[in-house]
Design an enzyme around this catalytic site. Sequence first.
Site, PDB file in Angstrom:
ATOM      1  N   ASN A 178       1.267  -1.394   0.251  1.00 13.51           N
ATOM      2  CA  ASN A 178       0.219   0.157   0.087  1.00 13.51           C
ATOM      3  C   ASN A 178       0.919   1.276  -0.167  1.00 13.51           C
ATOM      4  O   ASN A 178       2.179   1.316  -0.351  1.00 13.51           O
ATOM      5  CB  ASN A 178      -1.199  -0.261   1.387  1.00 13.51           C
ATOM      6  CG  ASN A 178      -0.408   0.296   2.650  1.00 13.51           C
ATOM      7  OD1 ASN A 178       0.503   0.557   2.474  1.00 13.51           O
ATOM      8  ND2 ASN A 178      -0.322  -0.203   3.676  1.00 13.51           N
ATOM      9  N   GLN A 223      -7.855  -6.505 -17.980  1.00 17.40           N
ATOM     10  CA  GLN A 223      -6.892  -5.797 -16.534  1.00 17.40           C
ATOM     11  C   GLN A 223      -8.280  -4.495 -15.987  1.00 17.40           C
ATOM     12  O   GLN A 223      -7.340  -4.584 -15.163  1.00 17.40           O
ATOM     13  CB  GLN A 223      -6.195  -5.044 -17.931  1.00 17.40           C
ATOM     14  CG  GLN A 223      -4.976  -5.924 -18.272  1.00 17.40           C
ATOM     15  CD  GLN A 223      -4.346  -6.823 -17.211  1.00 17.40           C
ATOM     16  OE1 GLN A 223      -3.292  -5.880 -16.417  1.00 17.40           O
ATOM     17  NE2 GLN A 223      -4.350  -7.930 -16.872  1.00 17.40           N
ATOM     18  N   HIS A 237      -9.059  -5.108 -12.241  1.00 20.84           N
ATOM     19  CA  HIS A 237      -7.750  -4.859 -11.561  1.00 20.84           C
ATOM     20  C   HIS A 237      -7.934  -4.182 -10.269  1.00 20.84           C
ATOM     21  O   HIS A 237      -8.671  -3.819  -8.862  1.00 20.84           O
ATOM     22  CB  HIS A 237      -6.417  -4.392 -12.355  1.00 20.84           C
ATOM     23  CG  HIS A 237      -5.439  -5.592 -12.169  1.00 20.84           C
ATOM     24  ND1 HIS A 237      -4.933  -6.334 -10.784  1.00 20.84           N
ATOM     25  CD2 HIS A 237      -5.097  -6.074 -13.729  1.00 20.84           C
ATOM     26  CE1 HIS A 237      -4.259  -7.562 -11.525  1.00 20.84           C
ATOM     27  NE2 HIS A 237      -4.544  -6.933 -13.187  1.00 20.84           N
ATOM     28  N   GLU A 276       2.076  -1.188 -19.859  1.00 25.69           N
ATOM     29  CA  GLU A 276       2.772  -2.325 -19.098  1.00 25.69           C
ATOM     30  C   GLU A 276       2.515  -3.795 -19.954  1.00 25.69           C
ATOM     31  O   GLU A 276       2.761  -4.380 -20.383  1.00 25.69           O
ATOM     32  CB  GLU A 276       2.170  -2.674 -17.953  1.00 25.69           C
ATOM     33  CG  GLU A 276       1.918  -3.339 -17.122  1.00 25.69           C
ATOM     34  CD  GLU A 276       1.690  -3.368 -15.670  1.00 25.69           C
ATOM     35  OE1 GLU A 276      -0.400  -3.018 -15.844  1.00 25.69           O
ATOM     36  OE2 GLU A 276       1.724  -4.237 -15.037  1.00 25.69           O
ATOM     37  N   HIS A 277       1.424  -4.044 -20.584  1.00 28.42           N
ATOM     38  CA  HIS A 277       1.361  -5.010 -21.781  1.00 28.42           C
ATOM     39  C   HIS A 277       0.480  -4.288 -23.087  1.00 28.42           C
ATOM     40  O   HIS A 277      -0.066  -3.768 -22.632  1.00 28.42           O
ATOM     41  CB  HIS A 277      -0.370  -5.635 -20.844  1.00 28.42           C
ATOM     42  CG  HIS A 277      -0.125  -6.331 -19.406  1.00 28.42           C
ATOM     43  ND1 HIS A 277      -0.624  -5.616 -18.200  1.00 28.42           N
ATOM     44  CD2 HIS A 277       0.965  -6.994 -18.819  1.00 28.42           C
ATOM     45  CE1 HIS A 277      -0.344  -6.315 -17.298  1.00 28.42           C
ATOM     46  NE2 HIS A 277       0.777  -7.508 -17.438  1.00 28.42           N
ATOM     47  N   ASP A 316       0.277 -13.719 -17.069  1.00 34.09           N
ATOM     48  CA  ASP A 316       0.171 -13.294 -15.598  1.00 34.09           C
ATOM     49  C   ASP A 316       1.210 -14.811 -14.995  1.00 34.09           C
ATOM     50  O   ASP A 316       1.398 -14.276 -13.828  1.00 34.09           O
ATOM     51  CB  ASP A 316      -1.440 -12.991 -14.923  1.00 34.09           C
ATOM     52  CG  ASP A 316      -1.345 -11.121 -15.037  1.00 34.09           C
ATOM     53  OD1 ASP A 316      -0.380 -10.597 -16.041  1.00 34.09           O
ATOM     54  OD2 ASP A 316      -2.230 -10.954 -15.092  1.00 34.09           O
ATOM     55  N   HIS A 325      46.403  11.130  -8.218  1.00 38.77           N
ATOM     56  CA  HIS A 325      46.952  10.437  -9.688  1.00 38.77           C
ATOM     57  C   HIS A 325      47.743  10.197 -10.129  1.00 38.77           C
ATOM     58  O   HIS A 325      47.828   9.139 -10.659  1.00 38.77           O
ATOM     59  CB  HIS A 325      45.460  10.801 -10.381  1.00 38.77           C
ATOM     60  CG  HIS A 325      44.075  10.630  -9.560  1.00 38.77           C
ATOM     61  ND1 HIS A 325      43.289  11.241  -8.705  1.00 38.77           N
ATOM     62  CD2 HIS A 325      42.840  10.112  -9.672  1.00 38.77           C
ATOM     63  CE1 HIS A 325      42.410  10.907  -7.988  1.00 38.77           C
ATOM     64  NE2 HIS A 325      41.687  10.568  -9.255  1.00 38.77           N
TER      65      HIS A 325
END
Lengths: 430, 430
Positions: A214, A259, A262, A327-328, A361, A420
Amino acid sequence: MRIEILDENTKKHLLEDLLKRSPNSYGEYEARVQEILDTVREKKDEAVFDYTKRFDKAQIDGTNVLVTEEEVQEAYAQMDENLLRIVRRALVNIEAYHQKQMQYSWFDSKPDGTMLGQKVTALRRVGVYVPGGKAVYPSSVLMNVMPAKVAGVEEIIMVTPPGKDGKVNPTTLAAAKEAGVTAVYKVGGAQAVAALAYGTESIPKVDKIVGPGNIYVALAKKAVYGHVSIDSIAGPSEILVLADETANPRYVAADLLSQAEHDELASAILVTTSRELAEQVSRETDRFIQELSRGEIIQKSLDNYGHILVADTMEDAIDAANEIASEHLEIMTADPYQVMTKIRNAGAIFIGEYSSEPLGDYFAGPNHILPTNGTAKFFSPLSVDDFLKKSSIIAYSREALEQVHEDIEQFAEAEQLTAHANSVRVRFEE
Amino acid sequence: MRIEILDENTKKHLLEDLLKRSPNSYGEYEARVQEILDTVREKKDEAVFDYTKRFDKAQIDGTNVLVTEEEVQEAYAQMDENLLRIVRRALVNIEAYHQKQMQYSWFDSKPDGTMLGQKVTALRRVGVYVPGGKAVYPSSVLMNVMPAKVAGVEEIIMVTPPGKDGKVNPTTLAAAKEAGVTAVYKVGGAQAVAALAYGTESIPKVDKIVGPGNIYVALAKKAVYGHVSIDSIAGPSEILVLADETANPRYVAADLLSQAEHDELASAILVTTSRELAEQVSRETDRFIQELSRGEIIQKSLDNYGHILVADTMEDAIDAANEIASEHLEIMTADPYQVMTKIRNAGAIFIGEYSSEPLGDYFAGPNHILPTNGTAKFFSPLSVDDFLKKSSIIAYSREALEQVHEDIEQFAEAEQLTAHANSVRVRFEE
C-alpha cells in the site's frame, strides 16, 4: 466504450490523462512513514512489535515473529490441492524463463598480461514484501521470489502482515515455500520495510527490498532507497491492444476487461485500424460487463481510463502504442511479428490471438511485474538481473602499464589531480 | 595515518563512520529545488533562461542555448592537442570494454508454436549532466557518454552550465564531441535537470538523466525519478587496499592518496595482515603529503576517513573489505586472483601491484562511475545496461494455450480475478 479517432490531440490528452494516475503529493503520509522508519531504526524489535499491535491488532514478539516449520506444514494442509499442483506447473515455466536471463562473469585477456572483466555476484540477502488482507495473490509471490532464487540469492526473506490471530495466509505461505523463500516474518507496513532496511534483533538487514504494497509500504521503500536497493514502484495496471480487421472482437474485449478488473485506476486501450472492429469490441465489452463478477469495477475503470482509438494507418497505431508505452501490449494483426519489430516501448508484448494477457500473469514464464505508467520507455520487467550486481576487474602487468603510463599521468595532470598522476609515476621512477 | 588492529569493534565504528558521509536531511534545499522544478515545468524556456541569468550570470536564450558547430570547432582549436590524443586513445579502450557489455534480444521456441523471449531496446534519448566551474573532468564526460553510445541511444544530449560569457568549457565540449554527444545545451543546475525531465521549447525531454552534479542537481534528479530514469547518486570517493607483506609500501601509499585528494569526505583505507607494511605505508603517506600539490585536502581526508587496519588473517581482512564494500578495491597480495574470488562487494577490483587505481579512472576501459558508500553491496558500475531496457515476448499457439488453459483459468479464479479467467475461457468456449 467510447470510440474516438486517433490524432495528435487525442494522443496528447490520453497521455496526460494516464499520467495523472501517478499523484506525487503524499505529504501527510510521508511524515508518518518517516516517523515509523526512525522509530524502528532506533528501537528495533520493540518498535516493530508495537506497530504490529497497533496496525494489525496482532500480538507478535521475538518468540513468534518467525514462521515455524509447523506453521508451514499447517499452511500446506489448508491449501487447495489443485491450486498447489497448478502453482508447481507454473513454477517450472517461470524458473525456465528466468534461467535464460542469467548473466555470468566474463574476462578478456591479452598476451601483454592485461585482464579486464566483469565479476557477477548475486545479492546476499533480499526481502520480499507480500501484502496481507483479503485478496491473496500467490502468483505475485512466485514472480517476486523466483528471479532472486535463480540469481542465486542465499537468503530470501519474506515479510507479510499477520491477521489478528497472528497467522499468515496459508496460500501465501505455501506459495512462498514453493518458490524458495528461506524465512517468513509476520510483519507488514512501513515497519516491515524499516526492519528489512536497518535490521532488528529478530529480522536481519537485507540488500534489496522488492514487492508490492500500500501507500505506506511504497513510501517507506522510496525513503530507504540508497540505504538498500528497491524495485520500482508499481502503478495501476494497463493493457493496450493493437489490432487490425483480422482480430477477433470477442477476444479483444475479454482481454481489455482482464486488466480493467484490477481497480478503478486501471487502463484498457484498444488502438485499431478498423472502425468495424472498434464497434464490435465496444458491443462485446458491454455484454461481458453484464456477466462478470467484477463488472462494477470494470465499468468504472473503463469510464475513467478505457479508450478505443481508430487510427488511419497501422504506422499511426504503432506510433501511439510506443508513446503510451503500456505495461501489457497485445498485438492481434495479420502479421503480429512484423508489428512487434516496430515496438520500442512496452513491458510485455503478447503476440497473436492465443496469447491472452493472463497467460503471462500466471503461466508462460516471463515475469508479471512490469513497468507501468509510461515507464516502459526506460524501465524493464523484474528480472534475474535485479538480483545480481557487477564489479569491474582490472589487471595490468608492469609491461602493459609501462606502455601507457605517461598518457595516464598527463590525463590526470590535465584534471589537476596530481596524486592520481603520482600513483602511476611512482611505479616507474627508479 | 593511525594504525589500528582490526576487530569487530573497529569494523563497526568504521562502517558507521563512513555511512555518516551520506547525510539525509536536505530539507532547506529540497523546497528550493522543488520550486525550480515546478517553475520550469510550467514556464519552460522562460524559466530556464531566468534561472541561468540568476545563477550563472549568463545571458542565454532560445537563439544561443544550443552549442553551434562553430563553437565546437572553436573548442577544438583551444584544446590541448596532446590531451586530445590521449582522450582518443582512452576512448578506444573504453569503447572496447563497454561493447563486451552489450546485451541482445533472445527467444526460445518450441515446436508447439510457443515463443518466449526478451526484446532489448536502447533508450531513445538520454541527458548527461556535466558540472561547470573551474575543475574540468573530461574523463567523466567520456565515462558517462560512452555506455549510452555503445547501447545505441539515438540522441545523447549534454547539459552544462555556461560561464558568464555564455561559453562552455572547450575541453568539456571537445570531449563530448569525441565521445559521441549529439547536442549540447548551455544550462546547468536544477533547471537543467527540470528541462531534461519535462522538456521545454528548446530542450527536448529525455528518458534518463545521468552524470554528477552539486547538491541541487542531485536533489533535482532524485525528485524527477520515476518521471524519467536516473543513475544512482554518487557519494564521496573511496579506496580500500587489501595487502599482505609482499606489497610495495610506496605503491600502496601513493594509491591511497590518489583517492584522498578528491575531497575532504573521501576515504582511503588499508587493510593488511602485515604490521610492518602498515608502518611503512604510514611513513610513506606522510612523505608524499609533503610533496603533493593537494596535500592539504589529502591531510584532511586522511584525518577524517583514512585508516590502516592490521588483521590477524587474510580471511579477516577479506571479510572487512566485503563489509566496507568500497568503490575501488586494490588487491596487492602474493596471490591476488585467489583473493579476488572471495570478494563479494566492490565497485571495481584492481589486481596486482601494477593495477593502480588511476589506470581505471582514465584508461583501461571499465567505467569509473562506481557505487559508493557501501552500495556496492547491491549496485553496479555504470554500464551499457543502464541505457538498455527489456520487453518480454510471449507468443502461444492455439494448440499450446489449449494444453494449459484450464490451469490458467483456475489460477485466476483462485485469485478471484474472474475477468482474467474469462479472457482465456472465451478462446475455447464454442
